[in-house]
Design a protein around this motif. Structure first.
Motif, PDB file in Angstrom:
ATOM      1  N   VAL A 148       0.833  -1.200   0.000  1.00  0.00           N
ATOM      2  CA  VAL A 148       0.000   0.000   0.000  1.00  0.00           C
ATOM      3  C   VAL A 148       0.873   1.257   0.000  1.00  0.00           C
ATOM      4  O   VAL A 148       2.059   1.217   0.354  1.00  0.00           O
ATOM      5  CB  VAL A 148      -0.932   0.056   1.235  1.00  0.00           C
ATOM      6  CG1 VAL A 148      -1.934  -1.082   1.222  1.00  0.00           C
ATOM      7  CG2 VAL A 148      -0.119   0.046   2.531  1.00  0.00           C
ATOM      8  N   ASP A 149       0.280   2.375  -0.429  1.00  0.00           N
ATOM      9  CA  ASP A 149       0.862   3.687  -0.200  1.00  0.00           C
ATOM     10  C   ASP A 149      -0.224   4.586   0.364  1.00  0.00           C
ATOM     11  O   ASP A 149      -1.340   4.122   0.639  1.00  0.00           O
ATOM     12  CB  ASP A 149       1.520   4.259  -1.462  1.00  0.00           C
ATOM     13  CG  ASP A 149       0.509   4.834  -2.455  1.00  0.00           C
ATOM     14  OD1 ASP A 149      -0.717   4.583  -2.305  1.00  0.00           O
ATOM     15  OD2 ASP A 149       0.922   5.545  -3.384  1.00  0.00           O
ATOM     16  N   LEU A 150       0.060   5.862   0.537  1.00  0.00           N
ATOM     17  CA  LEU A 150      -0.908   6.783   1.136  1.00  0.00           C
ATOM     18  C   LEU A 150      -0.737   8.159   0.515  1.00  0.00           C
ATOM     19  O   LEU A 150       0.396   8.654   0.394  1.00  0.00           O
ATOM     20  CB  LEU A 150      -0.695   6.878   2.655  1.00  0.00           C
ATOM     21  CG  LEU A 150      -1.577   7.883   3.410  1.00  0.00           C
ATOM     22  CD1 LEU A 150      -3.037   7.462   3.356  1.00  0.00           C
ATOM     23  CD2 LEU A 150      -1.111   8.028   4.862  1.00  0.00           C
ATOM     24  N   ARG A 151      -1.863   8.772   0.119  1.00  0.00           N
ATOM     25  CA  ARG A 151      -1.833  10.143  -0.385  1.00  0.00           C
ATOM     26  C   ARG A 151      -2.681  11.027   0.523  1.00  0.00           C
ATOM     27  O   ARG A 151      -3.895  11.118   0.359  1.00  0.00           O
ATOM     28  CB  ARG A 151      -2.340  10.233  -1.826  1.00  0.00           C
ATOM     29  CG  ARG A 151      -2.424  11.678  -2.347  1.00  0.00           C
ATOM     30  CD  ARG A 151      -2.845  11.753  -3.803  1.00  0.00           C
ATOM     31  NE  ARG A 151      -1.827  11.228  -4.679  1.00  0.00           N
ATOM     32  CZ  ARG A 151      -1.924  11.202  -6.010  1.00  0.00           C
ATOM     33  NH1 ARG A 151      -3.028  11.658  -6.599  1.00  0.00           N
ATOM     34  NH2 ARG A 151      -0.954  10.711  -6.745  1.00  0.00           N
ATOM     35  N   PRO A 152      -2.072  11.698   1.513  1.00  0.00           N
ATOM     36  CA  PRO A 152      -2.819  12.677   2.304  1.00  0.00           C
ATOM     37  C   PRO A 152      -3.045  13.947   1.478  1.00  0.00           C
ATOM     38  O   PRO A 152      -2.185  14.354   0.691  1.00  0.00           O
ATOM     39  CB  PRO A 152      -1.898  12.962   3.496  1.00  0.00           C
ATOM     40  CG  PRO A 152      -0.795  11.952   3.419  1.00  0.00           C
ATOM     41  CD  PRO A 152      -0.698  11.537   2.001  1.00  0.00           C
ATOM     42  N   PHE A 153      -4.194  14.583   1.669  1.00  0.00           N
ATOM     43  CA  PHE A 153      -4.528  15.814   0.961  1.00  0.00           C
ATOM     44  C   PHE A 153      -4.474  16.987   1.933  1.00  0.00           C
ATOM     45  O   PHE A 153      -4.977  16.903   3.062  1.00  0.00           O
ATOM     46  CB  PHE A 153      -5.910  15.718   0.334  1.00  0.00           C
ATOM     47  CG  PHE A 153      -5.984  14.727  -0.791  1.00  0.00           C
ATOM     48  CD1 PHE A 153      -5.703  15.103  -2.092  1.00  0.00           C
ATOM     49  CD2 PHE A 153      -6.316  13.401  -0.544  1.00  0.00           C
ATOM     50  CE1 PHE A 153      -5.749  14.188  -3.130  1.00  0.00           C
ATOM     51  CE2 PHE A 153      -6.374  12.478  -1.564  1.00  0.00           C
ATOM     52  CZ  PHE A 153      -6.090  12.869  -2.866  1.00  0.00           C
ATOM     53  N   ALA A 154      -3.869  18.090   1.491  1.00  0.00           N
ATOM     54  CA  ALA A 154      -3.748  19.286   2.312  1.00  0.00           C
ATOM     55  C   ALA A 154      -4.317  20.485   1.572  1.00  0.00           C
ATOM     56  O   ALA A 154      -4.194  20.588   0.345  1.00  0.00           O
ATOM     57  CB  ALA A 154      -2.281  19.542   2.672  1.00  0.00           C
ATOM     58  N   VAL A 155      -4.941  21.387   2.304  1.00  0.00           N
ATOM     59  CA  VAL A 155      -5.509  22.620   1.752  1.00  0.00           C
ATOM     60  C   VAL A 155      -4.872  23.800   2.463  1.00  0.00           C
ATOM     61  O   VAL A 155      -4.842  23.851   3.699  1.00  0.00           O
ATOM     62  CB  VAL A 155      -7.044  22.660   1.934  1.00  0.00           C
ATOM     63  CG1 VAL A 155      -7.610  23.991   1.447  1.00  0.00           C
ATOM     64  CG2 VAL A 155      -7.709  21.499   1.194  1.00  0.00           C
TER      65      VAL A 155
ATOM     66  N   LEU B 172      -5.988   8.979   0.676  1.00  0.00           N
ATOM     67  CA  LEU B 172      -6.246   7.861  -0.228  1.00  0.00           C
ATOM     68  C   LEU B 172      -5.184   6.793  -0.056  1.00  0.00           C
ATOM     69  O   LEU B 172      -4.007   7.014  -0.366  1.00  0.00           O
ATOM     70  CB  LEU B 172      -6.267   8.360  -1.676  1.00  0.00           C
ATOM     71  CG  LEU B 172      -6.509   7.291  -2.743  1.00  0.00           C
ATOM     72  CD1 LEU B 172      -7.883   6.661  -2.590  1.00  0.00           C
ATOM     73  CD2 LEU B 172      -6.339   7.864  -4.141  1.00  0.00           C
ATOM     74  N   THR B 173      -5.578   5.645   0.481  1.00  0.00           N
ATOM     75  CA  THR B 173      -4.695   4.479   0.518  1.00  0.00           C
ATOM     76  C   THR B 173      -4.931   3.655  -0.728  1.00  0.00           C
ATOM     77  O   THR B 173      -6.031   3.179  -0.968  1.00  0.00           O
ATOM     78  CB  THR B 173      -4.959   3.613   1.760  1.00  0.00           C
ATOM     79  OG1 THR B 173      -4.481   4.307   2.926  1.00  0.00           O
ATOM     80  CG2 THR B 173      -4.225   2.275   1.681  1.00  0.00           C
ATOM     81  N   ARG B 174      -3.889   3.511  -1.531  1.00  0.00           N
ATOM     82  CA  ARG B 174      -3.958   2.676  -2.726  1.00  0.00           C
ATOM     83  C   ARG B 174      -3.275   1.345  -2.434  1.00  0.00           C
ATOM     84  O   ARG B 174      -2.256   1.301  -1.746  1.00  0.00           O
ATOM     85  CB  ARG B 174      -3.311   3.390  -3.915  1.00  0.00           C
ATOM     86  CG  ARG B 174      -4.018   4.684  -4.286  1.00  0.00           C
ATOM     87  CD  ARG B 174      -3.307   5.426  -5.408  1.00  0.00           C
ATOM     88  NE  ARG B 174      -1.992   5.885  -4.989  1.00  0.00           N
ATOM     89  CZ  ARG B 174      -1.187   6.629  -5.757  1.00  0.00           C
ATOM     90  NH1 ARG B 174      -1.580   6.985  -6.965  1.00  0.00           N
ATOM     91  NH2 ARG B 174      -0.010   7.017  -5.319  1.00  0.00           N
ATOM     92  N   VAL B 175      -3.845   0.277  -2.958  1.00  0.00           N
ATOM     93  CA  VAL B 175      -3.328  -1.064  -2.678  1.00  0.00           C
ATOM     94  C   VAL B 175      -3.078  -1.789  -3.991  1.00  0.00           C
ATOM     95  O   VAL B 175      -3.911  -1.759  -4.904  1.00  0.00           O
ATOM     96  CB  VAL B 175      -4.307  -1.861  -1.782  1.00  0.00           C
ATOM     97  CG1 VAL B 175      -5.705  -1.874  -2.364  1.00  0.00           C
ATOM     98  CG2 VAL B 175      -3.811  -3.274  -1.529  1.00  0.00           C
ATOM     99  N   ALA B 176      -1.907  -2.396  -4.104  1.00  0.00           N
ATOM    100  CA  ALA B 176      -1.560  -3.194  -5.278  1.00  0.00           C
ATOM    101  C   ALA B 176      -2.181  -4.576  -5.109  1.00  0.00           C
ATOM    102  O   ALA B 176      -1.770  -5.337  -4.230  1.00  0.00           O
ATOM    103  CB  ALA B 176      -0.046  -3.288  -5.429  1.00  0.00           C
ATOM    104  N   LEU B 177      -3.149  -4.918  -5.925  1.00  0.00           N
ATOM    105  CA  LEU B 177      -3.892  -6.169  -5.743  1.00  0.00           C
ATOM    106  C   LEU B 177      -3.148  -7.410  -6.231  1.00  0.00           C
ATOM    107  O   LEU B 177      -3.255  -8.463  -5.609  1.00  0.00           O
ATOM    108  CB  LEU B 177      -5.257  -6.045  -6.426  1.00  0.00           C
ATOM    109  CG  LEU B 177      -6.172  -4.953  -5.845  1.00  0.00           C
ATOM    110  CD1 LEU B 177      -7.491  -4.899  -6.611  1.00  0.00           C
ATOM    111  CD2 LEU B 177      -6.428  -5.179  -4.367  1.00  0.00           C
ATOM    112  N   PRO B 178      -2.378  -7.360  -7.335  1.00  0.00           N
ATOM    113  CA  PRO B 178      -1.635  -8.563  -7.723  1.00  0.00           C
ATOM    114  C   PRO B 178      -0.561  -8.916  -6.693  1.00  0.00           C
ATOM    115  O   PRO B 178       0.061  -8.032  -6.101  1.00  0.00           O
ATOM    116  CB  PRO B 178      -1.003  -8.173  -9.069  1.00  0.00           C
ATOM    117  CG  PRO B 178      -1.842  -7.052  -9.582  1.00  0.00           C
ATOM    118  CD  PRO B 178      -2.279  -6.307  -8.363  1.00  0.00           C
ATOM    119  N   GLU B 179      -0.341 -10.197  -6.484  1.00  0.00           N
ATOM    120  CA  GLU B 179       0.625 -10.656  -5.486  1.00  0.00           C
ATOM    121  C   GLU B 179       2.027 -10.170  -5.820  1.00  0.00           C
ATOM    122  O   GLU B 179       2.512 -10.312  -6.949  1.00  0.00           O
ATOM    123  CB  GLU B 179       0.623 -12.181  -5.412  1.00  0.00           C
ATOM    124  CG  GLU B 179       1.544 -12.734  -4.333  1.00  0.00           C
ATOM    125  CD  GLU B 179       1.463 -14.243  -4.232  1.00  0.00           C
ATOM    126  OE1 GLU B 179       2.151 -14.807  -3.343  1.00  0.00           O
ATOM    127  OE2 GLU B 179       0.724 -14.862  -5.032  1.00  0.00           O
ATOM    128  N   GLY B 180       2.671  -9.558  -4.818  1.00  0.00           N
ATOM    129  CA  GLY B 180       4.036  -9.099  -4.982  1.00  0.00           C
ATOM    130  C   GLY B 180       4.192  -7.803  -5.747  1.00  0.00           C
ATOM    131  O   GLY B 180       5.301  -7.267  -5.833  1.00  0.00           O
TER     132      GLY B 180
END
Length: 541
Positions: free
Chosen positions: A429-436, A449-457
């Motif tokens: 996973v990674d994380l994209r915090p948003f700032a104003v 926004l936490t994005r997750v890589a679904l394919p193994e590895g």
């Protein structure tokens, strides 16, 4: 659910090496441990159906699918979030000062260049450095009104910055949609855990935009400028416009006259004070950039220079997104703020430096190599997984254009249990915090926004590369009051749109914008078909 859960080299955010839950995850782990696979699948299916019903889908290989929202949330403790929040504020502050340094000092050498912090040749050669906006000073001094800083967690559990996004960062609509869906499917979690809300983002954004209005605008008119329905982030444009209660417009709805931007309405032209633009710089003003663009507004840069309209984010911010400039951010933080970076970078080799280039060429099969102006995972090469032909092409590209590339060691992104094919498995996973930034303070949305890589590895988490997302739960510390998540519907009528991936590449964005141009040209033909312009908030099909 955790029987046979595999552990790898990456830092697992839920389970430690002894397979015991880490403190922030104890409540979630307890719930999952006692839940059957069938029960969790039922909730996951409910999430998918909810996204289909709301039209929260994306196009993958020509097929419309519900956006992959995993049923297992990502949890961040109050202490961890304090570090992230402080680090993001520090970074955005330094980026603001850097952009002001290179654009506001017309006719002068930027301080950071004069002091030898960053070479001028790197700034001047950046694809997104625009001399057309030199000398333009924003009304409240803000250029980075909205930012999205991509973070990863390395093998030791340390949060690091992967890249900066201060041009037109997207994806916050997924944060809002994810939270609403999870609150409906897992209501017991929000009743028992102190989870900080994210539903106030549109109000936070509107306040920041109104604060950027030109001097004298007592009741500023704010609009959201979209390239149109073919853009990959159109859902987000329409959602934010409606939740802020402002008009959603296209370039043909605006006109510049007498140094002022005006919006065409059924009651005549109306002055516009602030434009939250979701159009790339190259298409924003055909007078100064692409002459064939019909997505922007002719004369917009001149109106900005006259001080009669504010544009968020500022034109030319993309120079700060350049991945070579990214490598200098720790030094820029020390220079402008006299502070050490709170959030460190990933180790980066600048391929325009001969010694670094030689090292990268000798270890190409061990590195991750990225184009400096790439996005959405486009052009990225993971050396250990690349074949010989790919590495040979990359080697030639590095030698012919070393300025266009950076290289980084392979980092095993942290993992979070993810529900796939009826069982829990670790996925990166990674994380994209948003700032104003409203000019007085920088507010960071508690989550992101936490994005997750679904394919193994897989280490590339971008949705355009087959990734999904997780709802990000930031736990409130002592003294913070828990606010129940908003259960209000997004609108009185159901919005049915195709929601594309928030991390579509720059090339994909240009293709979609060119497609929109073709549609608009057809509509502008004397005897061609025409359609009525939808008003802001109208359902789009």
């Amino acid at each position: 659910m955790f029987v046979g859960y595999p552990h790898g080299a990456a830092w697992d955010e839920m389970l430690d090496a002894d397979e015991q839950p880490r403190t922030p995850y104890k409540a979630v782990h307890h719930t999952l441990r006692d839940m059957s696979a069938a029960s969790l699948k039922e909730r996951a299916d409910t999430l998918a159906r909810a996204y289909l019903d709301q039209g929260v889908t994306f196009d993958h290989a020509g097929e419309e699918r519900p956006f992959p929202l995993d049923a297992v949330p990502r949890v961040i403790s109050a202490h961890e979030w304090d570090v992230i929040e402080t680090g993001v504020v520090q970074r955005v502050t330094a980026l603001e000062m850097f952009l002001d340094d290179i654009y506001s000092r017309e006719g002068e050498i930027p301080r950071a260049v004069h002091e030898g912090v960053v070479p001028w040749r790197l700034i001047a050669s950046s694809q997104h450095y625009h001399r057309a906006v030199m000398g333009i000073r924003p009304a409240n001094g803000v250029r980075v009104h909205v930012s999205g800083v991509d973070l990863i967690r390395d093998e030791a559990g340390t949060f690091r910055v992967l890249e900066d996004n201060v041009r037109v960062p997207s994806g916050v609509s997924y944060v809002i949609a994810n939270r609403r869906a999870m609150a409906n499917v897992f209501p017991e979690a929000f009743n028992t855990m102190r989870i900080r809300p994210v539903g106030n983002y549109p109000q936070m954004l509107l306040h920041g935009l109104r604060a950027s209005a030109p001097d004298g605008a007592t009741d500023p008119t704010v609009v959201v400028l979209t390239p149109g329905v073919f853009n990959s982030a159109y859902y987000e444009h329409s959602l934010l416009a409606r939740m802020m209660g402002v008009e959603l417009v296209e370039g043909r709805d605006l006109v510049c006259t007498g140094g002022q931007v005006r919006m065409r309405t059924t009651h005549g032209d109306r002055p516009v004070d602030v434009i939250y633009r979701r159009v790339d710089d190259e298409f924003l003003d055909p007078v100064h950039f692409r002459g064939d663009s019909v997505l922007g507004v002719a004369g917009l840069v001149s109106a900005m220079r006259s001080g009669r309209v504010s544009v968020a984010n500022a034109v030319g911010n993309g120079v700060a997104d350049d991945k070579l400039i990214y490598s200098y951010l720790p030094d820029l933080i020390r220079f402008y703020l006299d502070e050490d970076p709170i959030l460190p970078n990933v180790e980066t080799f600048r391929c325009d430096e001969p010694a670094a280039l030689a090292h990268v060429l000798d270890h190409l099969d061990e590195m991750v190599v990225k184009p400096v102006d790439g996005s959405g995972g486009k052009g990225l090469v993971v050396g250990p997984r690349a074949d010989r032909a790919t590495l040979d092409r990359l080697r030639a590209g590095l030698r012919s254009n070393p300025r266009g590339w950076i290289a980084q060691p392979v980092v095993q992104l942290s993992t979070v249990p993810t529900f796939l094919e009826g069982r829990l498995v670790p996925r990166h996973v990674d994380l994209r915090p948003f700032a104003v930034n409203d000019g007085e303070r920088i507010q960071v949305l508690p989550g992101g926004l936490t994005r997750v890589a679904l394919p193994e590895g897989e280490l590339v988490v971008n949705s355009s590369q087959g990734g999904g997302s997780k709802d990000t739960w930031v736990l409130a510390g002592r003294g913070r009051l828990r606010v129940a998540p908003s259960a209000e519907p997004v609108g009185e009528t159901r919005e049915v749109v195709i929601m594309s991936a928030p991390t579509a590449s720059h090339d994909d964005s240009i293709r979609s914008q060119q497609q929109q141009q073709q549609q608009q040209r057809q509509q502008l033909r004397p005897h061609g078909p025409r359609r009525a312009r939808p008003e802001a908030g109208e359902d789009q099909c």
